[in-house]
Design a protein around this motif. Structure first.
Motif, mmCIF file in Angstrom:
data_model
loop_
_atom_site.group_PDB
_atom_site.id
_atom_site.type_symbol
_atom_site.label_atom_id
_atom_site.label_comp_id
_atom_site.label_asym_id
_atom_site.label_seq_id
_atom_site.Cartn_x
_atom_site.Cartn_y
_atom_site.Cartn_z
ATOM 1 N N LEU A 212 -44.341 13.708 129.795
ATOM 2 C CA LEU A 212 -43.515 12.934 129.103
ATOM 3 C C LEU A 212 -43.904 11.054 128.388
ATOM 4 N N CYS A 213 -43.622 10.768 127.538
ATOM 5 C CA CYS A 213 -43.678 9.700 126.193
ATOM 6 C C CYS A 213 -43.364 9.054 125.855
ATOM 7 N N LEU A 214 -42.420 8.019 125.925
ATOM 8 C CA LEU A 214 -41.523 7.265 124.726
ATOM 9 C C LEU A 214 -42.338 6.623 124.070
ATOM 10 N N VAL A 215 -42.002 6.450 122.683
ATOM 11 C CA VAL A 215 -42.932 5.746 121.885
ATOM 12 C C VAL A 215 -41.870 3.820 121.567
ATOM 13 N N LEU A 227 -31.088 -5.003 130.481
ATOM 14 C CA LEU A 227 -31.398 -4.059 130.901
ATOM 15 C C LEU A 227 -32.140 -3.167 129.273
ATOM 16 N N ASN A 228 -32.395 -2.385 128.897
ATOM 17 C CA ASN A 228 -32.613 -1.716 128.040
ATOM 18 C C ASN A 228 -33.055 -0.527 127.958
ATOM 19 N N GLU A 229 -33.725 0.324 126.854
ATOM 20 C CA GLU A 229 -34.119 1.714 126.536
ATOM 21 C C GLU A 229 -35.484 1.507 127.439
ATOM 22 N N VAL A 230 -36.351 0.699 127.510
ATOM 23 C CA VAL A 230 -37.491 1.437 128.187
ATOM 24 C C VAL A 230 -36.815 0.919 129.629
ATOM 25 N N ASP A 231 -36.684 -0.023 129.853
ATOM 26 C CA ASP A 231 -36.202 0.278 131.409
ATOM 27 C C ASP A 231 -36.003 1.168 132.128
ATOM 28 N N CYS A 251 -45.722 3.959 125.632
ATOM 29 C CA CYS A 251 -47.422 3.732 124.347
ATOM 30 C C CYS A 251 -46.392 2.950 123.335
ATOM 31 N N VAL A 252 -46.783 1.461 123.450
ATOM 32 C CA VAL A 252 -45.498 0.465 122.914
ATOM 33 C C VAL A 252 -46.274 -0.007 121.397
ATOM 34 N N LEU A 253 -45.733 -0.001 120.325
ATOM 35 C CA LEU A 253 -46.183 -0.222 118.127
ATOM 36 C C LEU A 253 -44.820 -0.614 118.323
ATOM 37 N N PRO A 254 -45.352 -2.370 118.094
ATOM 38 C CA PRO A 254 -44.911 -2.880 117.089
ATOM 39 C C PRO A 254 -44.911 -1.594 115.779
ATOM 40 N N ASN A 268 -54.736 8.433 119.891
ATOM 41 C CA ASN A 268 -54.926 8.453 121.681
ATOM 42 C C ASN A 268 -53.732 9.268 122.119
ATOM 43 N N LEU A 269 -52.545 9.056 121.215
ATOM 44 C CA LEU A 269 -51.267 9.863 122.605
ATOM 45 C C LEU A 269 -51.372 12.032 121.686
ATOM 46 N N PHE A 270 -51.934 12.030 120.403
ATOM 47 C CA PHE A 270 -51.664 13.139 120.215
ATOM 48 C C PHE A 270 -53.204 14.346 120.084
ATOM 49 N N CYS A 271 -54.004 14.000 119.898
ATOM 50 C CA CYS A 271 -55.211 14.133 120.102
ATOM 51 C C CYS A 271 -55.853 14.390 121.039
ATOM 52 N N ARG A 272 -55.060 14.873 122.231
ATOM 53 C CA ARG A 272 -55.937 14.955 123.606
ATOM 54 C C ARG A 272 -55.405 16.044 124.448
ATOM 55 N N PRO A 273 -56.244 16.589 125.379
ATOM 56 C CA PRO A 273 -55.938 18.166 125.660
ATOM 57 C C PRO A 273 -54.826 17.738 126.870
ATOM 58 N N ASP A 274 -54.149 16.669 127.173
ATOM 59 C CA ASP A 274 -53.405 16.112 128.151
ATOM 60 C C ASP A 274 -51.863 15.527 127.076
#
Length: 379
Positions: A212-215, A227-231, A251-254, A268-274
């Motif tokens: 799973l990934c949180l952007v 304590l926020n969403e990321v925490d 994945c932190v993207l300002p 780096n997030l989606f163009c990868r086999p995993d």
């Protein structure tokens, strides 16, 4: 000669300080020179306001000496503030936002729309005030003399806490949205995003997701936000033992224009086999950017990937060809109602800090489902 309404505003400032016991019984008020500098008015205007406070039995005026606070001044000041609130016609409130902030975030637009609607019902006049970083003290010092009875701070970052501290110190009503401000005795109202994101993460885990990934456009433990969403997200993954199995749990993207225009931002997030089998966005702007990418068109939602967005507004983000997205739904009308209730109580003399943490709803849709069987499809 000072206008009566300005004198009345300075008197209300004195009443708030006395009610909050900023100047306790037996102490002295600041000198007229100090008060005039603090409030950006003339000494003559301050003197007239102090004389009115003396006529109300709050202070004792002595020649060539600052006024002395009389016994029971705090309770008497609270009575006078409550009376002024009952007789008030329109209360002017400053909505303070940071210098350069465009207020384009969906939360801001929804919150402000609801705030203006409710303000009209409560005889409150809201005025948007851009708060310069330099000169922030000077701006808030001038608010009482300009007819403002209080202020709402929109997600203020620590750079502005000096100005917030000045308002606290001088008993000027201020309530801050979406910040906790643990070091200041300031009223705050925010949604419990930490808890709702944990619920979402645990739901995805129960469906079988292990990658799973949180952007996010901000980092965990953001100063002043509590304590926020990321925490909440990271704790849920850590409790399930998925911090190591997820290829990119965070994945932190300002929200920077150059990043939005860069075609490699999500490579780096989606163009990868995993690649992740489930992705959650804190910003609907980033969700829209990814979902509009032609490279994403080969993936089916939720067959190949589950998607959710922490959209803070109505109507929710929609993308042609995709099911409605799972999202969290803060009760913004309830949040605005709490803000105005606290403001009215402060206007009436009760400056006790409130720290309100409101529940947030979660709308589950067909945009999330079980992970794909076998290796996920890469873009």
């Amino acid at each position: 000669m000072a206008r009566p309404e300005i004198i009345g505003r300075i008197l209300e400032h004195l009443l708030r300080g006395l009610a909050a016991e900023t100047w306790p019984s037996g102490s002295r008020l600041p000198s007229t020179r100090q008060l005039a500098q603090q409030l950006c008015v003339s000494q003559d205007t301050v003197l007239l306001a102090v004389q009115r406070a003396a006529a109300d039995g709050l202070v004792e005026v002595r020649p060539r000496s600052p006024a002395m606070v009389r016994p029971e001044a705090a309770s008497r000041a609270r009575e006078l503030l409550a009376e002024r609130q009952r007789c008030a016609t329109v209360s002017r409130v400053a909505v303070l936002f940071e210098e350069g902030e465009k207020l384009a975030d969906p939360f801001f637009t929804t919150f402000l729309g609801e705030a203006h609607r409710l303000a009209a019902e409560r005889d409150i006049e809201l005025r948007m005030v851009e708060w310069p970083l330099r000169g922030q003290i000077e701006l808030v010092q001038a608010l009482p003399a300009q007819g403002y009875r209080g202020a709402i701070g929109l997600s203020l970052t620590p750079s502005y806490w000096v100005g917030v501290a000045w308002m606290q110190e001088h008993s000027f009503p201020i309530i801050v949205i979406n910040r906790s401000l643990p070091s200041l005795a300031i009223s705050t109202v925010r949604g419990n995003a930490y808890e709702v994101v944990q619920r979402l993460a645990r739901h995805l885990i129960r469906l079988g997701h292990r990658n799973l990934c949180l952007v996010s456009h901000f980092v965990p433990g953001a100063v002043g936000a509590g304590l926020n969403e990321v925490d909440g997200w990271l704790q849920a993954l850590d409790e399930a033992g998925l911090m190591c199995t997820s290829s990119l749990p965070l994945c932190v993207l300002p929200r920077i224009r150059a990043l939005r225009e860069n075609p490699h931002t999500f490579a780096n997030l989606f163009c990868r086999p995993d690649r992740p089998t489930a992705v959650v966005f804190t910003s609907p702007l980033w969700a829209e950017e990814l979902l509009s990418d032609p490279r994403f068109g080969a993936l089916k939602v939720p067959g190949d990937i589950s998607v959710a967005v922490l959209n803070m507004s109505d109507p929710p983000l929609t993308v042609p060809g995709l099911p409605p997205l799972t999202r969290m739904c803060p009760a913004i009308p309830r949040q605005v109602e709490c803000v105005f209730q606290v403001l009215l109580e402060m206007f009436a003399g009760d400056l006790t800090p409130r720290r309100l943490l409101l529940p947030i709803g979660l709308t589950l849709t067909e945009s999330i489902g079980p992970p794909p069987v076998g290796l996920p499809q890469s873009i």
